[in-house]
Design a protein around this motif. Structure first.
Motif: not given
Lengths: 299, 283
Positions: A127-140
């Motif tokens: 979920i907290f993957d970088f660069p393309g994880g769910h959390v990054n996608d949500i926060l962006m």
């Protein structure tokens, strides 16, 4: 002497059925304690072993990696333990009242316990993957259900000590929430209706009822949560091991010393430091809570 | 009149906050579990999106990951290893824990409660502290990289639980049962094995399931004891797959296979614990 023989003969059956478990558990515990101390105080050298020596502890105190791990562990516990209590309390207060679907909700809240810790850790890794994880996608703000851009660039969660350990704490608190919840729930259900009724009759408002009745009566349950959970958080291994590999806590540093540095003695020295920390902190929390209870509850 | 209105709005305000709290908590609890199932059903295009956001539901849901597991040798072997370790640790910890619990409940000599507390509080000893000494000891006895070694370590963790649960079960069984048997001429051993144990079986089954799950989930001891060998339990395999090729959908599929038995049995044990194990034992 004869008394011992008579006692043994009288209780022979119970001694026989108790012996295996006592030997197994206590025997292993003694082996572990003896070995931890023996290994930690031994320096393996080319001219043979040196015992007893504080060499490893002196080495560790000079080792920046150990110092960082120690500081991280203290912060980890200071943040993690209160969080475990607060989230557990919040969950308990949510489900304590009777409502439609309460049973199902309670079962749902216990679900995190049924997920193996290693699985939870790996899910957070994804979920907290970088660069393309769910959390990054949500926060962006890339999903239609949350169209707010909090960050402009994806965050490398595992690339910073602060974020990596925060995610580890998140996982730990998520998984242990049901345990804290059940203990607090038991405490809440032990408070009888009469006590609340009495407070109401005497003209207490909701806040007074909470701070004068509920809160003091919950202190035993909260103390249990704090003592047991703090031990758990001190020795947390799986979440930081999977999620914060480059930022070891003491527990994960033990693994590193054993596998990467190939040094069982140093690993045991770190383990001993951790054990002493846990014991000191438990005694400390215990006494602080006792003092607080005396201040809070005036019977 | 105005007071009444104020009180109604106040009640509904707390209601709304409470309801929002429930919904939020359910979402937080379900999120990682949902993500696990979602990724396990994901096709490649839903995992490797080339800069597009990861979809909340796979573009083309597929069970190919699970089909892949069925032919993945390392997964099959690890699943069997996990089974063997868990069953063996159930056998060890029940074999030594159940009699001890019976002794602690039925025979009251001085210091017995201290002994019981001591045996159960062994569990409070941090596992990460004991793991290096255990591995170092096991190396000497050829127990590293073996099913027996991991099972022994796991039964060390689970025996205190067995003693605790079994003590509760035996306390529920009336003493009359064994006393009457002994009046009728049964030996202590006979009355324990033939009379008390059958009555206690449902409760002990719950303990067995509990021990099985503890072993099935356990990572630290399994990892340290199997780190450099051919054998892996499922949790250790997960960690190995993560360090080789972090394919998210493969990781999720293994996670689902690891979690499903735990989810099912956790709820079974919960129900079991509540049904009285001794109903109708003594008329």
């Amino acid at each position: 002497m004869t008394r011992i023989i008579v006692f043994t003969r009288k209780n022979l059956f119970s001694i026989i059925i108790l012996a295996p478990a006592v030997l197994y558990l206590v025997g292993f515990l003694l082996i572990i304690l003896f070995k931890v101390v023996a290994l930690a105080l031994t320096r393996v050298g080319p001219q043979g072993d040196l015992f007893p020596t504080a060499y490893h502890f002196v080495e560790l105190s000079r080792n920046p990696e150990f110092r960082h791990a120690l500081v991280r562990t203290i912060w980890f516990t200071l943040i993690g333990t209160p969080l475990e209590l607060v989230i557990g309390m919040a969950a308990a207060f949510l489900v304590v009242r009777e409502f439609k679907g309460g049973g199902i909700t309670r079962s749902l809240f216990i679900l995190p316990l049924a997920i193996p810790a290693i699985v939870t850790a790996i899910m957070l890794y994804i979920i907290f993957d970088f660069p393309g994880g769910h959390v990054n996608d949500i926060l962006m703000g890339r999903y239609s259900f949350f169209p707010f851009q909090v960050i402009s660039h994806p965050v490398d969660w595992r690339g910073s000590g602060f974020f990596a350990l925060m995610v580890s704490i998140l996982g730990k608190v998520w998984r242990d929430m049901p345990i804290s919840m059940l203990i607090i729930l038991a405490g809440l259900q032990a408070i009888t209706k009469d006590q609340h009724e009495a407070a109401k009759t005497l003209g207490a408002n909701a806040y007074q009822t909470f701070f004068r009745i509920t809160f003091p009566l919950l202190t035993p349950a909260m103390s249990t949560v704090l003592v047991l959970r703090s031990i758990e958080v001190w020795k947390e291994f799986i979440f930081p091991f999977i999620l914060a590999g480059s930022y070891p806590l003491l527990a994960t540093l033990i693994e590193r010393a054993y596998h990467e540095w190939r040094n069982p003695n140093e690993a045991c020295a770190i383990a001993l430091v951790l054990l002493v920390l846990i014991i000191i902190s438990t005694i400390f929390i215990f006494h602080v809570l006792k003092w607080l209870r005396r201040r809070l509850v005036r019977v | 009149m105005r007071e009444k209105g104020a009180s109604i709005s106040k009640i509904s305000a707390t209601r709304v906050i409470w309801f929002a709290g429930i919904v939020l908590m359910i979402l937080i609890v379900l999120a990682p579990i949902f993500v696990m199932f979602k990724y396990s059903l994901s096709d490649r295009s839903s995992v490797v999106t080339g800069g597009m956001p990861i979809p909340l539901w796979p573009y083309h849901p597929t069970v190919e990951q699970f089909e892949g597991l069925a032919t993945m040798d390392s997964f099959i072997t690890a699943a069997f290893t996990s089974m063997k370790v868990a069953l063996l640790s159930v056998i060890i910890s029940l074999a030594i824990g159940t009699p001890a619990a019976y002794g602690l409940v039925r025979y009251r000599f001085p210091g017995i409660m201290v002994l019981a507390t001591m045996l159960i509080s062994v569990r409070l000893f941090p596992d990460i502290v004991s793991v290096v000494p255990i591995v170092e000891t096991f190396i000497r006895f050829q127990l590293v990289n073996s099913v027996l070694g991991v099972a022994m370590a796991h039964s060390l963790l689970s025996t205190p639980y067995v003693i605790f649960i079994a003590m509760g079960v035996f306390e529920m069984i009336p003493r009359d049962l064994d006393e009457q048997a002994q009046i009728l001429g049964a030996s202590k051993l006979y009355s324990f094995t033939r009379i008390v144990l059958p009555v206690a079986l449902p409760g002990l089954a719950a303990a067995a399931i509990y021990v099985f799950l503890l072993s099935w989930d356990e990572f630290i001891f399994a990892y340290f004891l199997l780190a450099f060998g051919e054998l892996s339990t499922l949790p250790v395999l997960l960690q190995k797959v993560l360090s080789w090729t972090p394919q998210h959908n493969l990781l999720a599929a293994i996670s689902v296979m690891l979690s499903i038995p735990v989810i099912i049995f956790t709820f079974i044990v919960q129900k079991y614990m509540q049904t009285g194990a001794t109903a109708g034992a003594v008329k």
